[in-house]
Write a protein that holds these residues in place. Structure first.
Motif, PDB file in Angstrom:
ATOM      1  N   LEU A 260       0.708  -1.109  -0.060  1.00 54.26           N
ATOM      2  CA  LEU A 260       0.001   0.025  -0.081  1.00 54.26           C
ATOM      3  C   LEU A 260       0.906   1.194   0.098  1.00 54.26           C
ATOM      4  CD1 LEU A 260      -2.801  -1.061   2.368  1.00 54.26           C
ATOM      5  CD2 LEU A 260      -2.854  -1.125   0.262  1.00 54.26           C
ATOM      6  N   LYS A 261       2.003   1.272   0.592  1.00 52.09           N
ATOM      7  CA  LYS A 261       2.945   2.325   0.542  1.00 52.09           C
ATOM      8  C   LYS A 261       3.354   2.699  -0.814  1.00 52.09           C
ATOM      9  CE  LYS A 261       5.009   5.499   3.247  1.00 52.09           C
ATOM     10  NZ  LYS A 261       6.127   4.922   4.237  1.00 52.09           N
ATOM     11  N   ILE A 262       3.521   1.635  -1.316  1.00 55.41           N
ATOM     12  CA  ILE A 262       4.105   1.839  -2.984  1.00 55.41           C
ATOM     13  C   ILE A 262       2.995   2.462  -3.823  1.00 55.41           C
ATOM     14  CG2 ILE A 262       4.815   0.703  -4.872  1.00 55.41           C
ATOM     15  CD1 ILE A 262       6.114  -1.389  -3.247  1.00 55.41           C
ATOM     16  N   ILE A 263       1.708   2.166  -3.526  1.00 60.57           N
ATOM     17  CA  ILE A 263       0.424   2.505  -4.358  1.00 60.57           C
ATOM     18  C   ILE A 263       0.432   4.172  -3.860  1.00 60.57           C
ATOM     19  CG2 ILE A 263      -1.937   2.707  -4.248  1.00 60.57           C
ATOM     20  CD1 ILE A 263      -0.619   0.418  -5.725  1.00 60.57           C
ATOM     21  N   ILE A 264       0.683   4.294  -2.486  1.00 59.55           N
ATOM     22  CA  ILE A 264       0.499   5.908  -2.297  1.00 59.55           C
ATOM     23  C   ILE A 264       1.542   6.835  -2.991  1.00 59.55           C
ATOM     24  CG2 ILE A 264       1.212   7.395  -0.303  1.00 59.55           C
ATOM     25  CD1 ILE A 264      -0.452   5.933   1.440  1.00 59.55           C
ATOM     26  N   ASN A 265       2.601   6.132  -3.115  1.00 68.28           N
ATOM     27  CA  ASN A 265       3.762   6.930  -3.848  1.00 68.28           C
ATOM     28  C   ASN A 265       3.719   6.995  -5.193  1.00 68.28           C
ATOM     29  OD1 ASN A 265       4.937   7.610  -1.370  1.00 68.28           O
ATOM     30  ND2 ASN A 265       6.255   5.546  -1.511  1.00 68.28           N
ATOM     31  N   GLY A 266       2.505   6.326  -5.892  1.00 68.60           N
ATOM     32  CA  GLY A 266       2.310   6.562  -7.239  1.00 68.60           C
ATOM     33  C   GLY A 266       3.072   5.461  -8.051  1.00 68.60           C
ATOM     34  N   GLU A 267       3.514   4.510  -7.488  1.00 68.13           N
ATOM     35  CA  GLU A 267       4.439   3.540  -8.053  1.00 68.13           C
ATOM     36  C   GLU A 267       3.605   2.290  -8.275  1.00 68.13           C
ATOM     37  OE1 GLU A 267       7.327   3.629  -9.183  1.00 68.13           O
ATOM     38  OE2 GLU A 267       8.312   5.687  -8.475  1.00 68.13           O
ATOM     39  N   GLU A 268       4.003   1.295  -9.148  1.00 67.55           N
ATOM     40  CA  GLU A 268       3.579  -0.037  -9.216  1.00 67.55           C
ATOM     41  C   GLU A 268       4.201  -1.068  -8.500  1.00 67.55           C
ATOM     42  OE1 GLU A 268       2.767  -3.148 -12.929  1.00 67.55           O
ATOM     43  OE2 GLU A 268       3.387  -1.341 -13.444  1.00 67.55           O
ATOM     44  N   PRO A 269       3.508  -1.638  -7.749  1.00 64.08           N
ATOM     45  CA  PRO A 269       4.161  -2.530  -6.639  1.00 64.08           C
ATOM     46  C   PRO A 269       4.526  -3.709  -7.678  1.00 64.08           C
ATOM     47  CG  PRO A 269       1.899  -1.961  -5.999  1.00 64.08           C
ATOM     48  CD  PRO A 269       2.221  -1.510  -7.211  1.00 64.08           C
ATOM     49  N   TRP A 270       5.622  -4.388  -7.006  1.00 70.74           N
ATOM     50  CA  TRP A 270       6.475  -5.315  -7.910  1.00 70.74           C
ATOM     51  C   TRP A 270       6.886  -6.441  -6.615  1.00 70.74           C
ATOM     52  CZ3 TRP A 270       6.411  -6.628 -12.849  1.00 70.74           C
ATOM     53  CH2 TRP A 270       7.355  -7.624 -13.406  1.00 70.74           C
ATOM     54  N   PHE A 271       6.767  -7.608  -6.348  1.00 65.07           N
ATOM     55  CA  PHE A 271       7.462  -8.857  -5.840  1.00 65.07           C
ATOM     56  C   PHE A 271       8.537  -9.146  -6.149  1.00 65.07           C
ATOM     57  CE2 PHE A 271       7.523 -12.634  -3.121  1.00 65.07           C
ATOM     58  CZ  PHE A 271       7.329 -11.978  -2.022  1.00 65.07           C
ATOM     59  N   ASP A 272       9.694  -8.797  -5.357  1.00 63.51           N
ATOM     60  CA  ASP A 272      10.812  -9.187  -5.406  1.00 63.51           C
ATOM     61  C   ASP A 272      11.238 -10.298  -4.692  1.00 63.51           C
ATOM     62  OD1 ASP A 272      13.654  -9.409  -5.517  1.00 63.51           O
ATOM     63  OD2 ASP A 272      14.348  -7.406  -4.950  1.00 63.51           O
ATOM     64  N   LYS A 273      11.298 -11.522  -5.654  1.00 65.60           N
ATOM     65  CA  LYS A 273      11.558 -12.902  -4.955  1.00 65.60           C
ATOM     66  C   LYS A 273      12.870 -13.157  -4.376  1.00 65.60           C
ATOM     67  CE  LYS A 273       8.642 -15.188  -8.308  1.00 65.60           C
ATOM     68  NZ  LYS A 273       8.621 -16.345  -9.536  1.00 65.60           N
ATOM     69  N   SER A 274      13.897 -12.435  -5.011  1.00 65.04           N
ATOM     70  CA  SER A 274      15.110 -12.819  -4.225  1.00 65.04           C
ATOM     71  C   SER A 274      15.113 -12.322  -2.816  1.00 65.04           C
ATOM     72  CB  SER A 274      16.126 -12.089  -5.293  1.00 65.04           C
ATOM     73  OG  SER A 274      15.667 -10.730  -5.412  1.00 65.04           O
ATOM     74  N   ASN A 275      14.500 -11.140  -2.459  1.00 68.86           N
ATOM     75  CA  ASN A 275      14.317 -10.463  -1.228  1.00 68.86           C
ATOM     76  C   ASN A 275      12.983 -11.132  -0.529  1.00 68.86           C
ATOM     77  OD1 ASN A 275      16.887  -9.158  -1.254  1.00 68.86           O
ATOM     78  ND2 ASN A 275      15.856  -7.849  -2.717  1.00 68.86           N
ATOM     79  N   GLY A 276      12.200 -11.398  -0.982  1.00 67.30           N
ATOM     80  CA  GLY A 276      10.841 -11.829  -0.506  1.00 67.30           C
ATOM     81  C   GLY A 276      10.175 -10.769  -0.070  1.00 67.30           C
ATOM     82  N   LYS A 277      10.077  -9.597  -0.816  1.00 65.90           N
ATOM     83  CA  LYS A 277       9.429  -8.236  -0.335  1.00 65.90           C
ATOM     84  C   LYS A 277       8.812  -7.439  -1.406  1.00 65.90           C
ATOM     85  CE  LYS A 277      13.204  -5.286   0.227  1.00 65.90           C
ATOM     86  NZ  LYS A 277      13.874  -4.186   1.099  1.00 65.90           N
TER      87      LYS A 277
END
Length: 338
Positions: A260-277
């Motif tokens: 949700l924090k990424i959405i607020i910043n106007g960005e597109e969320p992406w799940f980074d598998k290498s870091n698990g976040k």
């Protein structure tokens, strides 16, 4: 089958105490059959369907507690660049999510922070007034809105099983939750006037509801059928529907704080598998490019060292070296639906 969870008068009494205020673990893949279709084809004006309310799933009542017929939540309705709105479940004001998601919500944090800063402005100059107005607009845009979820069986589509129906509350109380409460109480009072009892939401002897959806922002209308009927004539089918394990939180995709924090910043969320976040897609691609650049530099240095250690004598022609010029990191990330 009389011991199945049932919606009773106590359900309404208990719900009144825990209802969302008026407006002032199992992974379930997306399946449109999990949702009641509330859309109306453009130009058709209205669309009618018939449903039966089920006890809300995923919340086994404690001893002595009434079975819930609705799940009250809060949502943040965010306007997208294309003018449409997308709804996100509020992590702070929706009960039952803190164990898995915590109770912090970036939308609520922004709502409070913008309001606080707007109150600090004395609004003396025109510039101050504009800044104050803008901050107030940000605060209002990120305010949590009360909403409710019903679980229903749609008549004519019983083979699709239980469906979830989510809607926002309305100031004029014409939303389905308030309309259903009023209809329930009215039918109960009418029956008591002639010495009878009536519970239109009883799964054994209640009523189907006719819902008419309209184009635009008009609230749907709800009326009850004339006669009482059981949820199903097939007891096994009734039990299967009532005890279905799908929870509202399974099908409406509650998102974590980082997302949700990424959405607020106007960005597109992406799940980074290498870091698990969750990270922003822009950040992910920048790190990927940097990693590729580092890899390419390492290869270039290795090639240079190879050439130096195996350099031919002056009398021998320099052999052509076709060693790999670059290696790009593989892009195996899946573009998740948002």
């Amino acid at each position: 089958m009389s011991n199945l969870p049932n919606i009773t008068w106590d359900s309404f009494v208990d719900d009144e105490k825990n209802a969302a205020p008026k407006v002032q673990k199992t992974k379930v893949g997306f399946d449109e059959k999990n949702y009641l279709n509330t859309k109306v084809d453009e130009g058709s004006g209205t669309r009618e369907t018939t449903v039966r309310i089920l006890p809300i799933s995923g919340e086994t009542p404690e001893d002595g507690k009434a079975v819930k017929f609705a799940k009250h939540i809060h949502v943040h309705n965010i306007k997208l660049p294309d003018g449409k709105y997308k709804s996100y479940i509020c992590l702070e004001k929706t009960e039952g999510l803190d164990e898995k998601y915590g109770n912090k919500c970036p939308f609520c944090e922004l709502n409070r922070e913008a309001y606080k800063k707007s109150e600090e402005i004395k609004a003396v100059t025109d510039e101050d007034k504009i800044k104050k107005k803008n901050l107030q607009a940000v605060s209002i845009a990120n305010k949590a809105t009360p909403a409710t979820i019903f679980r229903v069986i749609e008549r004519g589509k019983e083979n699709e099983g239980p469906k979830f129906w989510k809607f926002n509350h309305r100031l004029d109380e014409t939303d389905p939750y308030h309309v259903l409460r009023k209809l329930f109480l009215r039918r109960k009072a009418e029956a008591e006037e002639v010495g009878q009892s009536m519970n239109i939401l009883d799964i054994y002897n209640g009523k189907d509801l006719v819902v008419t959806f309209a184009e635009g922002t008009t609230a749907p209308t709800i009326s009850d059928k004339s006669f009482c009927t059981p949820l199903s004539k097939d007891e096994a089918e009734m039990e299967r529907w009532v005890t279905d394990s799908k929870k509202w939180s399974d099908v409406f995709g509650v998102k974590p704080y980082e997302y949700l924090k990424i959405i607020i910043n106007g960005e597109e969320p992406w799940f980074d598998k290498s870091n698990g976040k969750w990270v922003s897609k822009t950040e992910y691609e920048q790190k990927k490019q940097q990693a590729n650049a580092t890899a390419n530099q390492g290869i270039a240095e290795a090639e240079s060292k190879f050439k130096q250690t195996s350099a031919p004598t002056a009398q021998v022609a320099q052999p052509e070296n076709n060693l790999m010029e670059s290696i790009l990191l593989s892009d195996d990330e899946e573009d998740l639906p948002f």
